[in-house]
Design a protein around this motif. Sequence first.
Motif, mmCIF file in Angstrom:
data_model
loop_
_atom_site.group_PDB
_atom_site.id
_atom_site.type_symbol
_atom_site.label_atom_id
_atom_site.label_comp_id
_atom_site.label_asym_id
_atom_site.label_seq_id
_atom_site.Cartn_x
_atom_site.Cartn_y
_atom_site.Cartn_z
ATOM 1 N N VAL A 108 0.836 -1.198 0.000
ATOM 2 C CA VAL A 108 0.000 0.000 0.000
ATOM 3 C C VAL A 108 0.869 1.245 0.000
ATOM 4 C CG1 VAL A 108 -1.773 1.298 1.229
ATOM 5 C CG2 VAL A 108 -1.901 -1.190 1.134
ATOM 6 N N SER A 109 1.640 1.451 1.058
ATOM 7 C CA SER A 109 2.524 2.621 1.109
ATOM 8 C C SER A 109 3.462 2.539 2.304
ATOM 9 C CB SER A 109 1.716 3.929 1.184
ATOM 10 O OG SER A 109 1.178 4.120 2.472
ATOM 11 N N VAL A 110 4.452 3.432 2.272
ATOM 12 C CA VAL A 110 5.341 3.615 3.419
ATOM 13 C C VAL A 110 4.765 4.796 4.205
ATOM 14 C CG1 VAL A 110 7.686 4.126 4.194
ATOM 15 C CG2 VAL A 110 7.329 2.817 2.084
ATOM 16 N N TYR A 111 4.541 4.600 5.469
ATOM 17 C CA TYR A 111 4.002 5.668 6.305
ATOM 18 C C TYR A 111 4.579 5.516 7.698
ATOM 19 C CZ TYR A 111 0.797 1.836 7.381
ATOM 20 O OH TYR A 111 0.263 0.631 7.716
ATOM 21 N N GLY A 112 4.442 6.543 8.498
ATOM 22 C CA GLY A 112 4.954 6.460 9.848
ATOM 23 C C GLY A 112 4.544 7.632 10.705
ATOM 24 N N TYR A 113 4.795 7.486 11.968
ATOM 25 C CA TYR A 113 4.596 8.551 12.940
ATOM 26 C C TYR A 113 5.990 8.973 13.357
ATOM 27 C CZ TYR A 113 2.674 11.104 16.892
ATOM 28 O OH TYR A 113 2.325 12.096 17.777
ATOM 29 N N LEU A 114 6.464 10.067 12.751
ATOM 30 C CA LEU A 114 7.854 10.492 12.909
ATOM 31 C C LEU A 114 7.931 11.902 13.481
ATOM 32 C CD1 LEU A 114 8.917 9.236 9.392
ATOM 33 C CD2 LEU A 114 9.399 8.095 11.566
ATOM 34 N N ASN A 115 8.698 12.050 14.539
ATOM 35 C CA ASN A 115 8.877 13.345 15.197
ATOM 36 C C ASN A 115 7.535 14.011 15.516
ATOM 37 O OD1 ASN A 115 11.669 13.087 15.044
ATOM 38 N ND2 ASN A 115 11.786 14.178 13.102
ATOM 39 N N GLY A 116 6.569 13.192 15.953
ATOM 40 C CA GLY A 116 5.270 13.729 16.356
ATOM 41 C C GLY A 116 4.308 13.997 15.206
ATOM 42 N N ASN A 117 4.646 13.597 13.988
ATOM 43 C CA ASN A 117 3.778 13.822 12.825
ATOM 44 C C ASN A 117 3.473 12.509 12.128
ATOM 45 O OD1 ASN A 117 3.914 16.817 12.803
ATOM 46 N ND2 ASN A 117 6.070 16.437 12.375
ATOM 47 N N TYR A 118 2.200 12.348 11.712
ATOM 48 C CA TYR A 118 1.870 11.204 10.869
ATOM 49 C C TYR A 118 2.192 11.608 9.443
ATOM 50 C CZ TYR A 118 -0.501 7.695 8.194
ATOM 51 O OH TYR A 118 -0.767 6.693 7.299
ATOM 52 N N LEU A 119 3.015 10.820 8.780
ATOM 53 C CA LEU A 119 3.418 11.086 7.399
ATOM 54 C C LEU A 119 3.147 9.854 6.563
ATOM 55 C CD1 LEU A 119 6.851 12.728 8.254
ATOM 56 C CD2 LEU A 119 4.706 13.902 7.773
ATOM 57 N N THR A 122 1.711 8.278 0.351
ATOM 58 C CA THR A 122 0.697 8.554 -0.670
ATOM 59 C C THR A 122 0.084 9.939 -0.463
ATOM 60 O OG1 THR A 122 -1.075 7.568 0.648
ATOM 61 C CG2 THR A 122 0.088 6.116 -0.890
ATOM 62 N N SER A 123 0.635 10.692 0.471
ATOM 63 C CA SER A 123 0.144 12.037 0.833
ATOM 64 C C SER A 123 -1.254 11.995 1.443
ATOM 65 C CB SER A 123 0.171 12.984 -0.367
ATOM 66 O OG SER A 123 1.491 13.145 -0.826
ATOM 67 N N TRP A 124 -1.668 10.836 1.933
ATOM 68 C CA TRP A 124 -2.953 10.749 2.613
ATOM 69 C C TRP A 124 -2.871 11.519 3.908
ATOM 70 C CZ3 TRP A 124 -4.399 7.703 7.125
ATOM 71 C CH2 TRP A 124 -5.775 7.687 7.370
ATOM 72 N N ILE A 125 -3.845 12.357 4.142
ATOM 73 C CA ILE A 125 -3.908 13.127 5.387
ATOM 74 C C ILE A 125 -5.133 12.620 6.144
ATOM 75 C CG2 ILE A 125 -4.176 15.407 6.417
ATOM 76 C CD1 ILE A 125 -2.839 16.515 3.847
ATOM 77 N N PRO A 126 -4.893 11.992 7.282
ATOM 78 C CA PRO A 126 -6.031 11.430 8.020
ATOM 79 C C PRO A 126 -6.887 12.527 8.634
ATOM 80 C CG PRO A 126 -4.025 11.192 9.296
ATOM 81 C CD PRO A 126 -3.630 11.766 7.963
ATOM 82 N N GLY A 127 -8.141 12.179 8.846
ATOM 83 C CA GLY A 127 -9.037 13.118 9.512
ATOM 84 C C GLY A 127 -8.795 13.102 11.013
ATOM 85 N N PRO A 152 -4.471 -8.679 10.613
ATOM 86 C CA PRO A 152 -5.247 -7.859 9.670
ATOM 87 C C PRO A 152 -6.176 -6.895 10.408
ATOM 88 C CG PRO A 152 -5.241 -10.145 8.975
ATOM 89 C CD PRO A 152 -4.618 -10.110 10.350
ATOM 90 N N TYR A 153 -6.273 -5.694 9.868
ATOM 91 C CA TYR A 153 -7.185 -4.676 10.389
ATOM 92 C C TYR A 153 -7.696 -3.857 9.208
ATOM 93 C CZ TYR A 153 -3.217 -1.454 9.910
ATOM 94 O OH TYR A 153 -2.171 -0.710 9.417
ATOM 95 N N ILE A 154 -8.715 -3.054 9.439
ATOM 96 C CA ILE A 154 -9.291 -2.246 8.370
ATOM 97 C C ILE A 154 -8.477 -0.959 8.221
ATOM 98 C CG2 ILE A 154 -11.344 -1.036 7.547
ATOM 99 C CD1 ILE A 154 -11.571 -4.117 7.610
ATOM 100 N N ASP A 155 -7.927 -0.769 7.023
ATOM 101 C CA ASP A 155 -7.135 0.420 6.719
ATOM 102 C C ASP A 155 -8.086 1.606 6.584
ATOM 103 O OD1 ASP A 155 -5.192 2.207 5.926
ATOM 104 O OD2 ASP A 155 -5.012 1.415 3.896
ATOM 105 N N PRO A 156 -7.890 2.671 7.353
ATOM 106 C CA PRO A 156 -8.828 3.796 7.310
ATOM 107 C C PRO A 156 -8.838 4.532 5.969
ATOM 108 C CG PRO A 156 -6.965 4.315 8.725
ATOM 109 C CD PRO A 156 -6.835 2.881 8.344
ATOM 110 N N ARG A 157 -7.753 4.440 5.204
ATOM 111 C CA ARG A 157 -7.748 5.187 3.939
ATOM 112 C C ARG A 157 -8.377 4.406 2.803
ATOM 113 N NH1 ARG A 157 -1.338 4.820 3.324
ATOM 114 N NH2 ARG A 157 -1.623 3.358 4.989
ATOM 115 N N THR A 158 -8.296 3.071 2.817
ATOM 116 C CA THR A 158 -8.846 2.273 1.714
ATOM 117 C C THR A 158 -10.106 1.519 2.105
ATOM 118 O OG1 THR A 158 -7.552 0.301 2.268
ATOM 119 C CG2 THR A 158 -6.531 1.904 0.757
ATOM 120 N N GLY A 159 -10.297 1.273 3.391
ATOM 121 C CA GLY A 159 -11.426 0.474 3.837
ATOM 122 C C GLY A 159 -11.207 -1.016 3.654
#
Length: 180
Positions: A108-119, A122-127, A152-159
């Motif tokens: 899906v993508s590389v993402y993380g919670y880095l230095n206090g920010n979710y990044l 895919t440039s997805w910005i969570p609500g 497995p869990y439900i991905d909030p960006r893709t469902g």
Amino acid sequence: MKFSAVAKSEYKQLLFVCAAFLTMAFVSYFYASNLVKRQIDLLSQSEMQVYKTSMRSLILAHEAALQHAAAAVCISMEKDSGPEELRDVLSILTGVFREQKDIKNVFVSVYGYLNGNYLDGTSWIPGEFYNPKIAPWMRGAIVQNGIFHSRPYIDPRTGNAVSAVSMVVFDGKGESRGAE
């Protein structure tokens, strides 16, 4: 001589031949079914071994991708990169990994919670509803303190149902800077 007259005079031999034929049929059936069962068992075991090897290969490919991403993020953080630069690194890594033969169909993508920010790569910005600090991949990485494979869990960006591979990212001094 008619058939009925022959059958009456030779009925014992006829019964013996019929009994022998039925016995051979039953023995053949049980012997053949046992052979088929053994062949099916061997084929099933072989298929399961192929499946197991394929899954292990996929897991190792994801772990290697994660370690590569973590190293790139650490190098970027050592240069005091801000959130935008880190997001760019994650975006580049996401593009590279989506082209990798071993993982492109399940990545899906590389993402993380880095230095206090979710990044997210895919440039997805969570609500407001999304809290990465309680996400399964984040909690698991912190508890595991190594490579973590989530259930497995439900991905909030893709469902869709997804499974994440994550780990805590440390800076050059060995201090935690987040998870990806």
